[in-house]
Design a protein around this motif. Structure first.
Motif, PDB file in Angstrom:
ATOM      1  N   LEU A   1       0.823  -1.215   0.000  1.00 52.94           N
ATOM      2  CA  LEU A   1       0.000   0.000   0.000  1.00 52.94           C
ATOM      3  C   LEU A   1       0.856   1.263   0.000  1.00 52.94           C
ATOM      4  N   LYS A   2       1.942   1.241   0.774  1.00 52.00           N
ATOM      5  CA  LYS A   2       2.845   2.396   0.788  1.00 52.00           C
ATOM      6  C   LYS A   2       3.431   2.648  -0.595  1.00 52.00           C
ATOM      7  N   ARG A   3       3.843   1.568  -1.256  1.00 55.28           N
ATOM      8  CA  ARG A   3       4.439   1.716  -2.584  1.00 55.28           C
ATOM      9  C   ARG A   3       3.400   2.093  -3.634  1.00 55.28           C
ATOM     10  N   MET A   4       2.181   1.590  -3.481  1.00 52.95           N
ATOM     11  CA  MET A   4       1.123   1.932  -4.435  1.00 52.95           C
ATOM     12  C   MET A   4       0.828   3.420  -4.429  1.00 52.95           C
ATOM     13  N   PHE A   5       0.809   4.001  -3.236  1.00 54.83           N
ATOM     14  CA  PHE A   5       0.448   5.412  -3.112  1.00 54.83           C
ATOM     15  C   PHE A   5       1.675   6.312  -3.007  1.00 54.83           C
ATOM     16  N   ASP A   6       2.814   5.805  -3.445  1.00 52.21           N
ATOM     17  CA  ASP A   6       4.013   6.611  -3.587  1.00 52.21           C
ATOM     18  C   ASP A   6       3.727   7.679  -4.650  1.00 52.21           C
ATOM     19  N   PRO A   7       4.257   8.889  -4.485  1.00 55.57           N
ATOM     20  CA  PRO A   7       3.924   9.968  -5.435  1.00 55.57           C
ATOM     21  C   PRO A   7       4.148   9.623  -6.909  1.00 55.57           C
ATOM     22  N   LYS A   8       5.160   8.809  -7.221  1.00 50.81           N
ATOM     23  CA  LYS A   8       5.392   8.502  -8.634  1.00 50.81           C
ATOM     24  C   LYS A   8       4.389   7.486  -9.184  1.00 50.81           C
ATOM     25  N   ARG A   9       3.650   6.786  -8.309  1.00 51.34           N
ATOM     26  CA  ARG A   9       2.638   5.823  -8.752  1.00 51.34           C
ATOM     27  C   ARG A   9       1.220   6.263  -8.415  1.00 51.34           C
ATOM     28  N   LEU A  10       1.065   7.385  -7.780  1.00 54.67           N
ATOM     29  CA  LEU A  10      -0.231   7.798  -7.255  1.00 54.67           C
ATOM     30  C   LEU A  10      -1.295   7.938  -8.344  1.00 54.67           C
ATOM     31  N   ILE A  11      -0.974   8.614  -9.428  1.00 52.88           N
ATOM     32  CA  ILE A  11      -1.963   8.823 -10.484  1.00 52.88           C
ATOM     33  C   ILE A  11      -2.351   7.493 -11.125  1.00 52.88           C
ATOM     34  N   ALA A  12      -1.364   6.650 -11.432  1.00 51.42           N
ATOM     35  CA  ALA A  12      -1.664   5.346 -12.032  1.00 51.42           C
ATOM     36  C   ALA A  12      -2.506   4.494 -11.091  1.00 51.42           C
ATOM     37  N   THR A  13      -2.212   4.554  -9.800  1.00 43.80           N
ATOM     38  CA  THR A  13      -2.984   3.778  -8.822  1.00 43.80           C
ATOM     39  C   THR A  13      -4.421   4.255  -8.745  1.00 43.80           C
ATOM     40  N   ILE A  14      -4.608   5.554  -8.683  1.00 46.06           N
ATOM     41  CA  ILE A  14      -5.963   6.100  -8.588  1.00 46.06           C
ATOM     42  C   ILE A  14      -6.762   5.780  -9.849  1.00 46.06           C
ATOM     43  N   VAL A  15      -6.147   5.963 -11.018  1.00 44.41           N
ATOM     44  CA  VAL A  15      -6.846   5.659 -12.274  1.00 44.41           C
ATOM     45  C   VAL A  15      -7.187   4.176 -12.344  1.00 44.41           C
ATOM     46  N   MET A  16      -6.257   3.321 -11.949  1.00 42.91           N
ATOM     47  CA  MET A  16      -6.485   1.884 -11.995  1.00 42.91           C
ATOM     48  C   MET A  16      -7.627   1.483 -11.069  1.00 42.91           C
ATOM     49  N   LEU A  17      -7.603   1.944  -9.819  1.00 41.37           N
ATOM     50  CA  LEU A  17      -8.660   1.594  -8.866  1.00 41.37           C
ATOM     51  C   LEU A  17     -10.003   2.173  -9.288  1.00 41.37           C
ATOM     52  N   LEU A  18      -9.976   3.377  -9.815  1.00 42.51           N
ATOM     53  CA  LEU A  18     -11.209   3.998 -10.284  1.00 42.51           C
ATOM     54  C   LEU A  18     -11.797   3.223 -11.467  1.00 42.51           C
ATOM     55  N   CYS A  19     -10.944   2.802 -12.384  1.00 44.01           N
ATOM     56  CA  CYS A  19     -11.424   2.033 -13.538  1.00 44.01           C
ATOM     57  C   CYS A  19     -11.941   0.659 -13.134  1.00 44.01           C
ATOM     58  N   LEU A  20     -11.353   0.055 -12.100  1.00 44.04           N
ATOM     59  CA  LEU A  20     -11.874  -1.221 -11.602  1.00 44.04           C
ATOM     60  C   LEU A  20     -13.325  -1.061 -11.163  1.00 44.04           C
TER      61      LEU A  20
END
Length: 160
Positions: free
Chosen positions: A90-109
């Protein structure tokens, strides 16, 4: 090999850990068990995604496709929890360099399932599945050093 295990689990040195962390570390899964369950979970995720794609062409297959494709992505994403632990994941998922990709991915799910079950929009569900794939790919290559830069350079070269 122990150094690799510590790096993958997110712990650099055991000497710097407190007593509680050392006890929790001692009670976790062994490295070989973690790798086995990672492979099982990741392969299950890929299998679900492929099965969902095959079910797309059946009657009422759009709902099955959306569910299996989304479950496949969730399984593939959660498989890395076996390698590095859920909190570190979870820490790595919401790291600033992955934050946008994580949010878009979870939102699209979530939006994929909403498009199929509540809005009954097949085309929108397909678009969200494509966005899931792209966001998951962008998220995954963020773990490879300089991979995002190489993809961006390749994309700009192909476009121009």
């Amino acid at each position: 090999m122990d150094k690799l295990r510590r790096v993958l689990s997110g712990q650099e040195d055991n000497e710097e850990l407190g007593l509680t962390d050392q006890v929790l570390d001692a009670s976790t899964l062994s490295y070989s068990t973690r790798v086995k369950w990672f492979v099982i979970c990741f392969a299950g995720g890929i299998l679900c995604s492929i099965l969902g794609s095959a079910l797309l062409f059946l009657p009422n297959g759009m709902k099955l496709f959306a569910v299996f494709y989304t479950l496949g992505n969730i399984a593939a994403l959660s498989s890395t929890c076996f390698l590095m632990g859920p909190l570190n994941q979870l820490k790595r998922m919401f790291d600033p360099k992955r934050l946008i990709a994580t949010i878009v991915m979870l939102l699209c799910l979530v939006l994929t399932l909403c498009a199929v079950f509540w809005w009954h929009k097949r085309g929108l569900a397909i678009i969200f599945c494509i966005m899931q794939f792209l966001a998951m790919t962008w998220y995954s290559i963020s773990y490879i050093p300089f991979a995002r830069d190489a993809v961006m350079k390749l994309f700009t070269t192909c476009v121009s």
